[in-house]
Design an enzyme around this catalytic site. Structure first.
Site, PDB file in Angstrom:
ATOM      1  CG  HIS A   1       1.577  -5.514   3.860  1.00 17.24           C
ATOM      2  ND1 HIS A   1       0.206  -5.430   3.697  1.00 17.24           N
ATOM      3  CD2 HIS A   1       2.063  -4.254   3.680  1.00 17.24           C
ATOM      4  CE1 HIS A   1      -0.119  -4.171   3.432  1.00 17.24           C
ATOM      5  NE2 HIS A   1       0.985  -3.442   3.419  1.00 17.24           N
TER       6      HIS A   1
ATOM      7  CD  GLU B   1       0.991  -3.151   7.614  1.00 16.74           C
ATOM      8  OE1 GLU B   1       0.763  -2.453   6.619  1.00 16.74           O
ATOM      9  OE2 GLU B   1       1.004  -4.387   7.565  1.00 16.74           O
TER      10      GLU B   1
END
Length: 241
Positions: free
Chosen positions: A84, A156
């Site tokens: 992430h 992302e």
């Protein structure tokens, strides 16, 4: 780093109705709470995909503060987010480290949700695709074609997370389509089309459907908009409407 154990339990109980509706419409719904909450959330709503936010590639050892794959599997947790943007930014995680985690997960029949994406500076410099390509090629190096379809990839753009700056659905689709092309080069078209690609970056109830209409966006990795049960429910309602 949100929700106490009590808050997570309440969320899990309230999510049962949501997952029942999701199942009826063929939609997979999941959450990634803190390590402390994983077992309770999983038990309170077994139909909810429950993922860890991170894990270690070794199954045991002198790695203070880390959580291993066997520990997670004992709780019934078989998914984890890997790489992430916040882990990369705040904890110095590299794509090489992510690769070790992904290979270990696949060897243990777990599902990695592998995140990739560029910073605002990289976006403005026009090197988004080069950055994303390297992250995919390094992070998924050595993955066999028979295991690759189990991977979930999440794009992302870091400049669009929590900033209020949305990547348009056209930008998101362009990069997700490019990711599909990279996966095709690595694993072939059949496998690449089986790999789910998510978009994450200021996804909210009012825009989630627009993103998911795009050809190469198979789902969404949602941050702040998923923290309340009402917002969570509204996103699903908007998807299946």
């Amino acid at each position: 780093m949100n929700k106490t154990l009590k808050e997570a339990r309440n969320f899990a109980k309230a999510s049962v109705e949501i997952t029942n509706v999701a199942k009826e419409h063929g939609v997979d719904v999941g959450v990634a709470p803190t390590f402390l909450c994983l077992e309770d959330v999983h038990k309170l709503n077994p139909d909810l995909i429950v993922a860890a936010q991170n894990l270690h590639y070794e199954d045991h050892g002198a790695y203070t503060g880390e959580i291993s794959i066997p520990m997670l599997k004992e709780l019934g947790i078989t998914w984890s987010i890997i790489g992430h943007s916040e882990r990369r930014q705040y904890n110095g995680e590299s794509s090489l480290l992510c690769n070790r985690k992904i290979l270990a997960m696949l060897d243990n029949d777990m599902v990695p949700v592998y995140c990739c994406g560029e910073t605002l500076e990289e976006y403005e410099s026009g090197i988004t695709k080069a950055i994303v390509r390297d992250q995919i090629r390094i992070g998924l190096a050595g993955v066999s074609t028979d295991k690759a379809s189990k991977i979930v990839v999440a794009y992302e753009p870091i400049w669009s997370i929590g900033t209020g700056k949305n990547a348009s659905k056209e930008i998101a689709e362009e990069v997700c389509s490019f990711i599909r092309d990279v996966l095709t080069d690595m694993f072939g078209a059949t496998i690449a089309n089986e790999i789910r690609i998510l978009y994450g970056g200021s996804v909210k109830p009012n825009n989630i459907k627009d993103y998911l209409k795009e050809k190469d966006i198979d789902g969404a990795l949602v941050g702040g908009a998923s923290l309340t049960i009402d917002s969570f429910k509204t996103m699903l309602d908007n998807i299946i409407d």
